[in-house]
Enzyme design. Sequence first.
Site, PDB file in Angstrom:
ATOM      1  N   TRP A 101     -24.002 -19.908 -13.873  1.00  0.00           N
ATOM      2  CA  TRP A 101     -24.871 -19.547 -13.025  1.00  0.00           C
ATOM      3  C   TRP A 101     -24.535 -17.801 -12.946  1.00  0.00           C
ATOM      4  O   TRP A 101     -25.551 -17.092 -12.886  1.00  0.00           O
ATOM      5  CB  TRP A 101     -24.917 -20.076 -11.631  1.00  0.00           C
ATOM      6  CG  TRP A 101     -25.206 -21.488 -11.633  1.00  0.00           C
ATOM      7  CD1 TRP A 101     -24.312 -22.550 -11.320  1.00  0.00           C
ATOM      8  CD2 TRP A 101     -26.209 -21.987 -12.193  1.00  0.00           C
ATOM      9  NE1 TRP A 101     -25.029 -23.735 -11.739  1.00  0.00           N
ATOM     10  CE2 TRP A 101     -26.162 -23.418 -12.259  1.00  0.00           C
ATOM     11  CE3 TRP A 101     -27.631 -21.625 -12.478  1.00  0.00           C
ATOM     12  CZ2 TRP A 101     -26.987 -24.251 -12.773  1.00  0.00           C
ATOM     13  CZ3 TRP A 101     -28.777 -22.430 -12.951  1.00  0.00           C
ATOM     14  CH2 TRP A 101     -28.303 -24.078 -12.940  1.00  0.00           C
ATOM     15  N   ASP A 169     -23.892 -15.245  -4.619  1.00  0.00           N
ATOM     16  CA  ASP A 169     -24.711 -16.407  -4.702  1.00  0.00           C
ATOM     17  C   ASP A 169     -23.868 -17.627  -4.238  1.00  0.00           C
ATOM     18  O   ASP A 169     -22.905 -17.995  -4.962  1.00  0.00           O
ATOM     19  CB  ASP A 169     -24.848 -16.320  -6.300  1.00  0.00           C
ATOM     20  CG  ASP A 169     -25.535 -17.842  -6.632  1.00  0.00           C
ATOM     21  OD1 ASP A 169     -25.961 -18.656  -5.712  1.00  0.00           O
ATOM     22  OD2 ASP A 169     -25.828 -18.253  -7.782  1.00  0.00           O
ATOM     23  N   LYS A 193     -28.327 -28.117  -1.624  1.00  0.00           N
ATOM     24  CA  LYS A 193     -26.998 -28.495  -1.647  1.00  0.00           C
ATOM     25  C   LYS A 193     -26.625 -28.943  -0.099  1.00  0.00           C
ATOM     26  O   LYS A 193     -26.137 -30.096   0.206  1.00  0.00           O
ATOM     27  CB  LYS A 193     -25.884 -27.670  -2.477  1.00  0.00           C
ATOM     28  CG  LYS A 193     -26.454 -26.895  -3.407  1.00  0.00           C
ATOM     29  CD  LYS A 193     -26.543 -27.680  -4.701  1.00  0.00           C
ATOM     30  CE  LYS A 193     -26.715 -26.791  -5.822  1.00  0.00           C
ATOM     31  NZ  LYS A 193     -26.787 -27.607  -7.286  1.00  0.00           N
TER      32      LYS A 193
END
Length: 360
Positions: A101, A169, A193
């Site tokens: 990511w 992030d 999540k």
Amino acid sequence: MQSAINFGAGPSMIPQEVLKEAQTHLLDFHGHGLSIMEASHRSSMYEEVHNRAIEDIKTLLHVPEDYDVLFLQGGASLQFAMVPLNLSQGGVIEFVDTGTWSSKAIKEAKIMGLNTRVVASSKESGYTHIPENIAFSDEADYAYITSNNTIYGTQYKTFPDATAPLVVDASSDIFSYPIDWNKTSLLFAGAQKNAGPSGVTIVIIKRNLLERVNETVPTMLRYQTHAEANSLYNTPPTFGIYLLGLTMKWIKAQGGVEAVRQYNEEKAALLYNAIDASEGFYVGHALPGSRSLMNVSFNIKDKDKTLEAALLDLAQKEQMVGLKGHRSVGGLRASIYNAMRKEGVQALVDLMHSFAKTHR
């Protein structure tokens, strides 16, 4: 516990209490005669839900007064482009590369022709750890990290220091520990999540950064647009925000983020202890000092695909789902986000123990 124990990396399990409350009010929201999914985002009925969710985020994460909480769309992946569009000043952007990511965020900045610099990386080791002694330069437009790496199972224990604004992030570990706002200027996360269903992206941004945006940036891609409109500039994902709000209420009922972190530490210890005590039958991907409390990635000895398939098949029969590792690294991965109960982790540990005993 649900009938299936969901170890999926995301979208992941949502607390049973949240699902039950949503079910109760699905057809008639608190006597309004319609579902929250049908309500106008301009109605007082929805605005109350919207504003309560924002206030609960601020309370749970102790967000300072000079930050705005935004609800956006496009997933966390859109933030790989929105962050540089809004924060880049024509200088260098500095990254720590800890996996897929962060690599994608670097790629997006390069597509825009921006000057990027990787100041630290664990790529050469197969992303087994969080780099140490991270040093961002003073002249950077901003510094960027990914707090938790779902694929490789690594996680920062503390955020690094940066003179430049630090962008985090936190898609896969938001609401699992307190945030150090003295170090953090912008934090974003997909909700799927720890914060609810997919479709909502949370951005928490220091207000003075809103003024950085260049007038050539499209209106919808400006943080300032959404901050000025209280995230109601266009139709938001109303039902997702409603479920996010219920999840915030659930976290508060658990004792808040601090209590959730302690519980997560206990869950993760069960699983990591089982790996470490297996005498090499199970091998964790992340080095001990970088282990994630959210995603536990591991292999069976010698990366034996036959044994791996057998364990996954047995887990499926025991109604444990989502344990197959990401295609880029293989192996197994147990995602044990906030909603996972300790009993679910213990059930997996018991299965791993009996499987190892039989197949050594």
